[in-house]
Write an enzyme that holds these catalytic residues in place. Structure first.
Site, PDB file in Angstrom:
ATOM      1  N   SER A 185      42.151  51.064  29.641  1.00  0.00           N
ATOM      2  CA  SER A 185      43.537  51.829  29.403  1.00  0.00           C
ATOM      3  C   SER A 185      44.570  52.045  29.301  1.00  0.00           C
ATOM      4  O   SER A 185      44.954  51.372  27.783  1.00  0.00           O
ATOM      5  CB  SER A 185      43.919  50.823  31.296  1.00  0.00           C
ATOM      6  N   HIS A 203      25.794  43.040  53.483  1.00  0.00           N
ATOM      7  CA  HIS A 203      27.472  44.096  53.626  1.00  0.00           C
ATOM      8  C   HIS A 203      28.693  42.983  53.232  1.00  0.00           C
ATOM      9  O   HIS A 203      29.563  43.159  53.507  1.00  0.00           O
ATOM     10  CB  HIS A 203      27.472  42.798  55.239  1.00  0.00           C
TER      11      HIS A 203
END
Length: 489
Positions: free
Chosen positions: A292, A160
């Site tokens: 990046s 979960h």
């Protein structure tokens, strides 16, 4: 617009320019397509001659074989003829006849267009599957080596999206391996089924009437022709009944196997991305690679992100094959043609691109052991509470009393972590609580991560020994030749 058209003025398919192997691109290339047509015409003429048809000379066969590989200049000849006739097969019959004039009158004898188009497509499907299978086996082999190396290294399991019982890095990798083994089986099954379902020489509506006519009603020779052409193409058997085309159900089954693999690629890429987000692992990162353009410190999981992207495309491609099969009319309709020119090659190109990425990623996954330990240390005290309770009961204590004391201290420690942002201090609270004094000397043992991983190492061993080894045995020669994949971009 540029005054002269160049490659930079025309849309380029990224599969060609960025993602795929030259071997897979060649399978679906114009040169391979039309050269395969020529080989099929040779197979047909040769078989017809073997069965006694007159008019097919040795010289005709020699000229055809000498020109089986289509040359650059012939593409232009065929293009001019196709524009004139609006028929690609007849344009190439004409072009081949120019190259092999002694055979011009017998090329395509008794055949319909689908003799070359469909039989060639089945050859391409077979050859493309045979390219994918060893590459998939190589990914499984690399991940198995990775799983074995980290078979006993504990890490947090997640259910979960929340921390759950510990697993090991190697055990988690076996989940990927098992799914990839299913993909290997699915692709092998699709290939083997295809090998026994060649279209062969079935004529215009699947009745073989044209071949029955040229063999003067001799059914045995018509059946033998089908067998000979099938064998020469390298297939084990031909479908007994077809329409003008081979059943598009075959495309459905092949594309389903590819689409299923696309789902696996997404799943693996997603797992690696999640773990990279948690800093537990990193995919390979080259010395000069930029993560990046703005944030120089970043190491974005670009390979896994691309894997998810291409896997998503592949996972959805099967629907096109399903709808094409479902909407075929009676003995044939041509609404399957344009879409198959896109779907069949791009399905294999996408799978090829995913395998290149998986090969590259699985060859260099970095595991950040310090982060694994840090995350375990933050969560393990809560997971160890059941061990503490059992140890107290074993020394004569009450389970209910132990559970209540642990509950109170756990909530206090949880508040420190969640509301104050400080480290988990549950163990310190237990050390300072006289109730737990009987087990104070056992706390380190009761919190050893190795005691929380169950049979994870043994599961890794069993998967490799009983699932991986038998599945990869047939690929051992090919695996010895496959190196690490190098990404083009």
């Amino acid at each position: 617009m540029s005054a002269v058209d160049t490659q930079y003025d025309t849309y380029q398919n990224p599969f060609n320019s960025r993602y795929c192997s030259k071997e897979m691109k060649y399978v679906f290339s114009p040169r391979n397509r039309f050269s395969t047509w020529r080989q099929l015409w040779i197979n047909l003429a040769e078989s017809e001659r073997e069965l006694g048809l007159e008019g097919i000379t040795e010289d005709a066969l020699k000229q055809m074989k000498d020109h089986v590989q289509i040359q650059d200049a012939e593409f232009e000849t065929a293009a001019i003829e196709e524009k004139r006739r609006r028929h690609d097969v007849m344009a190439h019959v004409h072009t081949f006849g120019l190259a092999a004039p002694a055979a011009a009158g017998i090329i395509h004898w008794g055949a319909t267009s689908c003799y070359v188009t469909d039989n060639a497509d089945q050859i391409f499907l077979r050859d493309a599957l045979n390219l994918l299978l060893p590459e998939l086996a190589a990914v499984i082999q690399r991940l198995s080596k990775f799983a074995k190396e980290f078979r006993s290294l504990p890490c947090l399991g997640y259910t979960h999206g929340q921390a759950a019982q510990l697993v090991t890095v190697g055990k988690r990798a076996t989940i990927w391996i098992e799914d990839l083994l299913d993909d290997l089986h699915n692709l092998e099954h699709a290939r083997d089924r295809l090998l026994g379902k060649f279209r062969g020489t079935k004529g215009t509506t699947g009745t073989q009437a044209s071949f029955l006519a040229i063999f003067n009603g001799d059914h045995d020779k018509v059946k033998k022709l089908d067998e000979l052409v099938t064998q020469k193409a390298g297939f084990t058997g031909a479908a007994r009944s077809t329409t003008q085309t081979y059943s598009r159900k075959i495309d459905v089954d092949v594309m389903h196997a590819l689409s299923s693999f696309g789902c696996t690629a997404q799943r693996i890429g997603g797992d690696i991305r999640h773990l990279a987000m948690l800093k537990e692992d990193e995919e390979p990162f080259e010395a000069d690679q930029i993560g990046s353009s703005a944030m120089a410190y970043k190491r974005n999981p670009m390979r896994s992100e691309r894997l998810c992207s291409l896997g998503r495309y592949l996972a959805n491609i099967g629907a096109n094959a399903e709808q094409t099969y479902a909407t075929q009319w009676l003995e044939r309709s041509l609404d399957d043609s344009a879409i198959r020119r896109l779907v069949l090659p791009e399905g294999f190109l996408a799978a090829d691109a995913c395998l290149i990425l998986l090969n590259n990623i699985s060859s260099g996954i970095v595991i950040n052991k310090a982060i694994l330990k840090q995350r375990i240390d933050a969560e393990l005290p809560f997971m160890a509470t059941e061990n503490f309770i059992m140890a107290l009961v074993g020394k004569g204590g009450s389970r209910q009393d132990a559970h209540e004391h642990i509950r109170v201290l756990s909530h206090q420690a949880g508040a420190v972590v969640k509301q104050e942002g400080r480290p988990n201090d549950l163990i310190e609270r237990i050390r300072n609580d006289k109730f737990f004094e009987p087990i104070h000397g056992e706390l380190e043992t009761l919190m050893d991560p190795a005691t929380f991983i169950g049979r994870s190492p043994e599961i890794v061993d069993d998967v490799i020994e009983f699932d991986v080894k038998p599945a990869l045995e047939k690929y051992k020669d090919a695996l010895a030749k496959i190196g690490d994949a190098d990404l083009k971009v």
